[in-house]
Design a protein around this motif. Sequence first.
Motif, PDB file in Angstrom:
ATOM      1  N   PHE A   1       4.278   6.164  -5.205  1.00 43.30           N
ATOM      2  CA  PHE A   1       4.335   5.146  -6.252  1.00 43.30           C
ATOM      3  C   PHE A   1       5.748   4.967  -6.795  1.00 43.30           C
ATOM      4  O   PHE A   1       6.234   3.844  -6.975  1.00 43.30           O
ATOM      5  N   ALA A   2       6.430   6.078  -7.080  1.00 45.98           N
ATOM      6  CA  ALA A   2       7.751   5.993  -7.710  1.00 45.98           C
ATOM      7  C   ALA A   2       8.767   5.342  -6.783  1.00 45.98           C
ATOM      8  O   ALA A   2       9.559   4.476  -7.210  1.00 45.98           O
ATOM      9  N   SER A   3       8.776   5.727  -5.498  1.00 43.25           N
ATOM     10  CA  SER A   3       9.769   5.164  -4.570  1.00 43.25           C
ATOM     11  C   SER A   3       9.526   3.681  -4.330  1.00 43.25           C
ATOM     12  O   SER A   3      10.482   2.889  -4.265  1.00 43.25           O
ATOM     13  N   VAL A   4       8.230   3.286  -4.211  1.00 42.34           N
ATOM     14  CA  VAL A   4       7.931   1.858  -4.019  1.00 42.34           C
ATOM     15  C   VAL A   4       8.309   1.068  -5.267  1.00 42.34           C
ATOM     16  O   VAL A   4       8.854  -0.043  -5.182  1.00 42.34           O
ATOM     17  N   LEU A   5       8.050   1.636  -6.438  1.00 39.16           N
ATOM     18  CA  LEU A   5       8.356   0.939  -7.685  1.00 39.16           C
ATOM     19  C   LEU A   5       9.856   0.704  -7.826  1.00 39.16           C
ATOM     20  O   LEU A   5      10.296  -0.370  -8.256  1.00 39.16           O
ATOM     21  N   ARG A   6      10.664   1.702  -7.443  1.00 48.02           N
ATOM     22  CA  ARG A   6      12.129   1.513  -7.497  1.00 48.02           C
ATOM     23  C   ARG A   6      12.565   0.395  -6.553  1.00 48.02           C
ATOM     24  O   ARG A   6      13.444  -0.406  -6.888  1.00 48.02           O
ATOM     25  N   ALA A   7      11.951   0.352  -5.366  1.00 45.75           N
ATOM     26  CA  ALA A   7      12.310  -0.701  -4.405  1.00 45.75           C
ATOM     27  C   ALA A   7      11.894  -2.074  -4.923  1.00 45.75           C
ATOM     28  O   ALA A   7      12.615  -3.068  -4.749  1.00 45.75           O
ATOM     29  N   ILE A   8      10.737  -2.142  -5.574  1.00 45.59           N
ATOM     30  CA  ILE A   8      10.235  -3.419  -6.085  1.00 45.59           C
ATOM     31  C   ILE A   8      11.141  -3.971  -7.176  1.00 45.59           C
ATOM     32  O   ILE A   8      11.324  -5.191  -7.298  1.00 45.59           O
ATOM     33  N   LEU A   9      11.731  -3.104  -7.974  1.00 47.16           N
ATOM     34  CA  LEU A   9      12.606  -3.573  -9.049  1.00 47.16           C
ATOM     35  C   LEU A   9      13.828  -4.302  -8.503  1.00 47.16           C
ATOM     36  O   LEU A   9      14.484  -5.041  -9.238  1.00 47.16           O
ATOM     37  N   ARG A  10      14.120  -4.113  -7.229  1.00 45.81           N
ATOM     38  CA  ARG A  10      15.227  -4.853  -6.596  1.00 45.81           C
ATOM     39  C   ARG A  10      14.735  -6.141  -5.934  1.00 45.81           C
ATOM     40  O   ARG A  10      15.515  -6.833  -5.278  1.00 45.81           O
ATOM     41  N   GLN A  11      13.430  -6.448  -6.090  1.00 47.24           N
ATOM     42  CA  GLN A  11      12.832  -7.646  -5.481  1.00 47.24           C
ATOM     43  C   GLN A  11      12.634  -8.769  -6.498  1.00 47.24           C
ATOM     44  O   GLN A  11      11.847  -9.684  -6.255  1.00 47.24           O
ATOM     45  N   ASP A  12      13.292  -8.680  -7.636  1.00 43.20           N
ATOM     46  CA  ASP A  12      13.221  -9.703  -8.677  1.00 43.20           C
ATOM     47  C   ASP A  12      11.783  -9.982  -9.115  1.00 43.20           C
ATOM     48  O   ASP A  12      11.316 -11.125  -9.069  1.00 43.20           O
ATOM     49  N   PRO A  13      11.017  -8.945  -9.541  1.00 46.42           N
ATOM     50  CA  PRO A  13       9.634  -9.190  -9.961  1.00 46.42           C
ATOM     51  C   PRO A  13       9.553  -9.672 -11.412  1.00 46.42           C
ATOM     52  O   PRO A  13      10.406  -9.343 -12.237  1.00 46.42           O
ATOM     53  N   ASP A  14       8.527 -10.443 -11.701  1.00 50.38           N
ATOM     54  CA  ASP A  14       8.205 -10.798 -13.095  1.00 50.38           C
ATOM     55  C   ASP A  14       7.041  -9.953 -13.608  1.00 50.38           C
ATOM     56  O   ASP A  14       7.057  -9.491 -14.743  1.00 50.38           O
ATOM     57  N   VAL A  15       6.016  -9.790 -12.758  1.00 50.69           N
ATOM     58  CA  VAL A  15       4.828  -9.032 -13.140  1.00 50.69           C
ATOM     59  C   VAL A  15       4.581  -7.972 -12.065  1.00 50.69           C
ATOM     60  O   VAL A  15       4.548  -8.278 -10.871  1.00 50.69           O
ATOM     61  N   ILE A  16       4.387  -6.725 -12.503  1.00 49.08           N
ATOM     62  CA  ILE A  16       4.147  -5.608 -11.586  1.00 49.08           C
ATOM     63  C   ILE A  16       2.800  -4.980 -11.928  1.00 49.08           C
ATOM     64  O   ILE A  16       2.532  -4.666 -13.086  1.00 49.08           O
ATOM     65  N   LEU A  17       1.951  -4.808 -10.918  1.00 49.02           N
ATOM     66  CA  LEU A  17       0.705  -4.064 -11.099  1.00 49.02           C
ATOM     67  C   LEU A  17       0.845  -2.729 -10.369  1.00 49.02           C
ATOM     68  O   LEU A  17       0.986  -2.694  -9.145  1.00 49.02           O
ATOM     69  N   LEU A  18       0.846  -1.663 -11.125  1.00 44.92           N
ATOM     70  CA  LEU A  18       1.020  -0.314 -10.590  1.00 44.92           C
ATOM     71  C   LEU A  18      -0.341   0.376 -10.589  1.00 44.92           C
ATOM     72  O   LEU A  18      -0.956   0.542 -11.651  1.00 44.92           O
ATOM     73  N   GLY A  19      -0.812   0.775  -9.410  1.00 46.51           N
ATOM     74  CA  GLY A  19      -2.171   1.295  -9.277  1.00 46.51           C
ATOM     75  C   GLY A  19      -2.515   2.418 -10.228  1.00 46.51           C
ATOM     76  O   GLY A  19      -3.580   2.449 -10.818  1.00 46.51           O
ATOM     77  N   GLU A  20      -1.599   3.374 -10.407  1.00 45.44           N
ATOM     78  CA  GLU A  20      -1.904   4.517 -11.259  1.00 45.44           C
ATOM     79  C   GLU A  20      -0.611   5.233 -11.638  1.00 45.44           C
ATOM     80  O   GLU A  20       0.316   5.347 -10.825  1.00 45.44           O
TER      81      GLU A  20
ATOM     82  N   PRO B   1       0.832  -1.213   0.000  1.00 47.64           N
ATOM     83  CA  PRO B   1       0.000   0.000   0.000  1.00 47.64           C
ATOM     84  C   PRO B   1       0.858   1.251   0.000  1.00 47.64           C
ATOM     85  O   PRO B   1       1.875   1.320   0.689  1.00 47.64           O
ATOM     86  N   VAL B   2       0.451   2.251  -0.764  1.00 53.81           N
ATOM     87  CA  VAL B   2       1.163   3.528  -0.795  1.00 53.81           C
ATOM     88  C   VAL B   2       0.763   4.340   0.431  1.00 53.81           C
ATOM     89  O   VAL B   2      -0.404   4.386   0.813  1.00 53.81           O
ATOM     90  N   LYS B   3       1.757   4.981   1.085  1.00 49.14           N
ATOM     91  CA  LYS B   3       1.498   5.854   2.234  1.00 49.14           C
ATOM     92  C   LYS B   3       2.264   7.160   2.027  1.00 49.14           C
ATOM     93  O   LYS B   3       3.438   7.275   2.378  1.00 49.14           O
ATOM     94  N   GLU B   4       1.570   8.125   1.421  1.00 45.41           N
ATOM     95  CA  GLU B   4       2.202   9.396   1.057  1.00 45.41           C
ATOM     96  C   GLU B   4       2.738  10.144   2.266  1.00 45.41           C
ATOM     97  O   GLU B   4       3.753  10.823   2.191  1.00 45.41           O
ATOM     98  N   ARG B   5       2.047  10.019   3.422  1.00 38.98           N
ATOM     99  CA  ARG B   5       2.431  10.829   4.579  1.00 38.98           C
ATOM    100  C   ARG B   5       3.796  10.458   5.144  1.00 38.98           C
ATOM    101  O   ARG B   5       4.409  11.250   5.861  1.00 38.98           O
ATOM    102  N   ILE B   6       4.290   9.257   4.823  1.00 33.89           N
ATOM    103  CA  ILE B   6       5.636   8.888   5.277  1.00 33.89           C
ATOM    104  C   ILE B   6       6.614   8.822   4.096  1.00 33.89           C
ATOM    105  O   ILE B   6       7.692   8.249   4.200  1.00 33.89           O
ATOM    106  N   GLY B   7       6.215   9.398   2.949  1.00 37.92           N
ATOM    107  CA  GLY B   7       7.094   9.455   1.784  1.00 37.92           C
ATOM    108  C   GLY B   7       7.102   8.206   0.933  1.00 37.92           C
ATOM    109  O   GLY B   7       7.955   8.055   0.056  1.00 37.92           O
ATOM    110  N   LEU B   8       6.152   7.304   1.181  1.00 40.07           N
ATOM    111  CA  LEU B   8       6.095   6.059   0.417  1.00 40.07           C
ATOM    112  C   LEU B   8       5.151   6.263  -0.759  1.00 40.07           C
ATOM    113  O   LEU B   8       3.970   5.925  -0.706  1.00 40.07           O
TER     114      LEU B   8
END
Length: 748
Positions: free
Chosen positions: A555-574, A546-553
């Motif tokens: 879409f872009a920052s989470v997506l960068r972190a996910i790319l280091r988690q070896d994903p095959d399929v990513i669903l980005l909310g918006e 879940p995105v939490k804007e109030r703590i700086g989390l």
Amino acid sequence: MAKRYASLFHSEESQSDQGNAPETKKAPYRLLLVDDEPNILASLRRVFQRENYELLFARSGEEALRIMEKQPAELIMTDFMMPGMNGSELLREVRERWPQTIRIMLTGHANTDAVMGSIKDGAVYRFILKPWNDDDIRLTIALALEQYELIQRTRALEQQTKKQSRDLETISKLTATNRSQLAILLHKKGWLNPQQIQQLHREMQSQKTPVVRQLLKHEWVDFRKVFELLRDEMLFEEIDLREFQPDPSLLSLVPQKICTRQLVLPLRTSGQRLRLAMVDPMDINLIDELGFMTGYTIHPLLCETSQMQAKLAEVFGETTDLDDITTRVGTDDPYEGIEIVLDEDSDQESLEQLLGSSEEPPAIRLVNAIILEALRLGASDIHVHPRTKSLVVRYRIDGVLQDKIHIPTNLLMSVVSRIKVMAELDITERRKPQDGRITVKTPMRIVDLRISTLPTINGEKVVMRVLERQSSAQSLEDLGLSEHNLKRLMHVIAKPQGIILATGPTGSGKTTTLYALLQHNASPERNYVTIEDPVEFHVDMAGQVPVKERIGLNFASVLRAILRQDPDVILLGEIRDEETADVAFHAAMTGHLVYSTLHTSSAAATVARLLDLGLKPFVLASALEAIIAQRLVRKICTHCREETPPPSEVLAQLGPEFQNTGLVFYRGRGCEKCHKGYKGRVAIHEVLTMNEDLRIAITEGASAMQIETIAREQGMKVLLDDALEKLRAGLTTPDEVLRLLGPQVLNG
């Protein structure tokens, strides 16, 4: 707590050892345990062997039903995955035939999503996950049986109260008030018995409602016969409202609330006489009050109940009175035990703890009623809209806003403040917009409400978006895709990399479509990750963030972190901004399959929007695989669907292809199971799939119109084409297509 449930846990022998056992022993509770695996049934036998239960066992749903026919059980616990009839189907059947039986589901972790639907529609009291903890399962069963006992006691008390309520003194009370002359007349005719008269009086005193409203609610008498009685025997002058249009200037004489509540309507004035249509012209007290209030001598006219209700809906629109809604949200409502979760990471707080008082103030009860009514009606959005004379609560049902509740304006501040407290917003700030979130827990549902406040000239307006926490993702076949569009999508999602976008306005089902794509042919060999604000569908196989804007989390920052988690399929909310778009498209270019959404009007316009966000044309052309543009049109109710003549004016605005097709048109007549002839929604789509010509056109900077022309030459069907197919299938109406897509041709 152990002492509290001791009587449910210990066996008969251990109870007798206490020395204070009652003289008459109650028969033990009967439990029916259903599972197709013998070792599971053996384990359950071991768990309950020392307890005061009579245990019955079944190896299948069919066997369980045969046992229930012979020996109905107080509680049934069944596995979900069984051959033949699965657990959900069994519990639904038990609910229909033995509604008092407590129903519990036993399931493995992998089946959690599958049973959520059963919990949502009330077939399951709760579910237990395998492997279970013995003490937990004992406590769960004890709590469930205590609930069963409380329900039985409540029903017994209700029966006892009904038997003791034979008091004919209410006749004299009704005679004294002059407001129930109709009830006295019906009693004298033998159409109402003394118990019904007494209940009418009690409800009229407690709820301050007229006798006509109570009779309509209970359906004790046929109002057509009541109408004929008043016309033929009491000789009241009748009027047919279908042939009469009230004078608009008179509607200010009698307030809307009185008209809808008392079922009256001012029609015409003649000198000092006001002709007033009434369902109950025997209500002398009401006639005197309205005469005093308006300054006219009231001339009552008798009309049919159905005509009055139809005319009031036509004049004022379909609204729900505040008293009606607070009355309806009572102890019988399955969602009465509403609980607000302020922070998922902290301890849960109940409503009473939140306000520091066991007595709920009016604002709390009112906000509860507003939320619970939205859940009952299946609304997707709640609008708390301050107007000049009242505070209106509007619900978006099947994509269309409807006024439902009118609240006095003096409650605006307390209602908005209550919502702000629940969403942890600043209640002192009333000049700036604010955003927040509430998680609402009920016994059978968890719902996220996305809150937005906006200052207006009449006060703060609040909009709440309803997001079902336990919604299960649909399959591709359930989305209403045409065969042509489904074939094109199946071709695209088989690709191992690239980005697929779902586009359309808010509430058009984009996320539902993406989850259907995500789950199609999903396998444990791939790593699935989703990023949403908030998470709308829960899927066990995916890592959901879940995105939490109030703590700086974001879409872009989470997506960068996910790319280091070896994903095959990513669903980005918006995709909201340039940074998120850049990271998402570069992820698609580097071997990942990315699904995301964008707010655009059509598939071709999406390309222009992405270029406007700052993406380079060659990046867009190489990473993009498909764009799905969609809208949700309301479906015609299947219970009251009827054929209707072609609406020539509407068809002319939609274009020539809608006029020369030999179509048969349908509409919903309107019934108790639908909203104005519509029930549910179906999507219309246009699917743009990329090919070499389109990639070259995007790289060379082609316009949206040029891209759409190339795509249509390659076989793309636009939204209007798909809407025509839905019309041909009799799923929707031309008015709905016009409402969603707008006029295509300027007539005249």
